[in-house]
Design a protein around this motif. Structure first.
Motif, mmCIF file in Angstrom:
data_model
loop_
_atom_site.group_PDB
_atom_site.id
_atom_site.type_symbol
_atom_site.label_atom_id
_atom_site.label_comp_id
_atom_site.label_asym_id
_atom_site.label_seq_id
_atom_site.Cartn_x
_atom_site.Cartn_y
_atom_site.Cartn_z
ATOM 1 N N LEU A 95 39.574 39.716 44.031
ATOM 2 C CA LEU A 95 39.610 39.031 42.700
ATOM 3 C C LEU A 95 41.262 39.102 42.282
ATOM 4 N N LEU B 32 40.636 33.825 36.277
ATOM 5 C CA LEU B 32 40.010 34.525 37.142
ATOM 6 C C LEU B 32 40.012 33.761 38.562
ATOM 7 N N TRP C 46 38.232 34.271 42.808
ATOM 8 C CA TRP C 46 37.814 35.218 43.758
ATOM 9 C C TRP C 46 37.287 34.631 44.814
ATOM 10 N N LYS D 215 35.981 43.114 36.075
ATOM 11 C CA LYS D 215 35.293 43.020 37.409
ATOM 12 C C LYS D 215 34.184 42.244 37.038
ATOM 13 N N SER E 218 32.727 43.658 42.128
ATOM 14 C CA SER E 218 34.017 43.549 42.740
ATOM 15 C C SER E 218 34.904 44.721 42.611
#
Length: 330
Positions: free
Chosen positions: A238, A253, A255, A307, A321
């Motif tokens: 991430l 973000l 990931w 997260k 995560s």
């Protein structure tokens, strides 16, 4: 012909007899629950670390019980000083005297009130009072670590400095302190973790005035999966960045998605430990890496811990995560 008279027991008397026999049978079979008289096991590996001239951090390993441990009692030289619930395996004992020796033991307690035998004693001496100290220690550097099987990790880091002296290093998992070691140590062995789980660790140095340093760098460690366990479901790698967008901040973000054997229809974003939004794709879910932009109106310098977790093809939520921290404007 003269008939034969047959005598039968009275119906009410027969019912009373049957009820009495049934009650006797139930009593004989032990229908009354047995009292819990078995004490929990003794808490292991108790340690005590002076956090300042007037406080000590006491830690231990979990005890077990044939039913359930409900709490722990912490003693100093045989006198109880505090109680904590079963979910905790550490506590801070405050209001102590500087330059004084203390001896701590821990006992586990179950729901019936049974107490384990006292643990092995952990001794510690609080340091002498220090001059006024408003300068925090420097940041611990080069935090690194390895997973040790499925339930433990080993950490090490470069030491901090302080104008008076470093008394302790505190290890944090996400934003919760889970362990402390002496200021003379730069390693830690953490146990009691879960198999197949990603953990995010940071370390802070603390001085005798209870002033903490900034966080060290963060590292992610994943414990080994239990034998036969399914593949992990946590998103990995991430990454979070932010930039000014008009009068607001755009937080981006990105990931790597977990392998689930099917499409992931949605993700759930948590900020500072609370669910904030559900990310639902408007079309076909992306393959490989995924990304999302969040717009916030908070001022520069605002700090967030973030997260995410995936909604699996079977409708359940997967594992979280690793947690990442972002500061607006950095």
């Amino acid at each position: 012909m003269e008939g034969t008279t047959v005598q039968r027991p009275h119906a009410t008397s027969a019912a009373v007899c049957s009820a009495a026999l049934l009650l006797a049978a139930l009593t004989a079979c032990g229908s009354t629950p047995e009292a819990d008289t078995r004490a929990p096991t003794v808490p292991g590996h108790v340690t005590a670390q002076a956090g300042s001239a007037t406080s000590v951090h006491v830690m231990w390993e979990r005890a077990s019980d044939d039913r359930a441990v409900t709490g722990y009692e912490v003693y100093n030289k045989g006198e109880r000083v505090t109680s904590v619930p079963a979910a905790k395996v550490m506590t801070d004992v405050d209001g102590l005297t500087a330059s004084t020796a203390y001896t701590f033991t821990v006992r586990a307690r179950d729901a019936a009130g049974n107490l384990s035998a006292p643990s092995a004693a952990a001794t510690v001496t609080t340091p002498a009072p220090t001059p006024t100290d408003h300068e925090p220690p420097t940041r611990p550097v080069k935090l690194r670590g390895t997973a040790d099987g499925s339930r433990a990790v080993n950490l090490s880091w470069g030491g901090s400095t302080d104008d008076v002296g470093v008394t302790a290093y505190d290890i944090y998992q996400e934003d919760s302190r889970i362990h402390s070691v002496s200021g003379t140590r730069t390693t830690a062995h953490l146990t009691g973790l879960r198999p197949g789980t990603v953990y995010t660790f940071t370390v802070r140095a603390r001085d005798a005035a209870d002033t903490s340093s900034p966080d060290s760098n963060a590292i992610d460690l994943t414990t080994a999966s239990a034998p036969g366990a399914p593949a992990g479901t946590a998103p990995t790698d991430l990454r979070i960045s932010n930039h000014v967008q008009g009068k607001e901040y755009a937080v981006d973000l990105n990931w790597k998605q977990p392998e689930t054997g099917g499409e992931i229809p949605a993700y759930q974003l948590f900020m500072d430990g609370r669910p904030t939004t559900t990310i639902v794709w408007g079309a076909t879910p992306p393959a490989g890496r995924a990304s999302y932009r969040l717009t916030v109106g908070d001022p520069r310098g605002t700090r967030y811990s973030m997260k995410i977790r995936a909604k699996l093809p079977d409708g359940k939520w997967g594992d979280f995560s690793a947690q990442r921290t972002v500061v607006l404007g950095d």
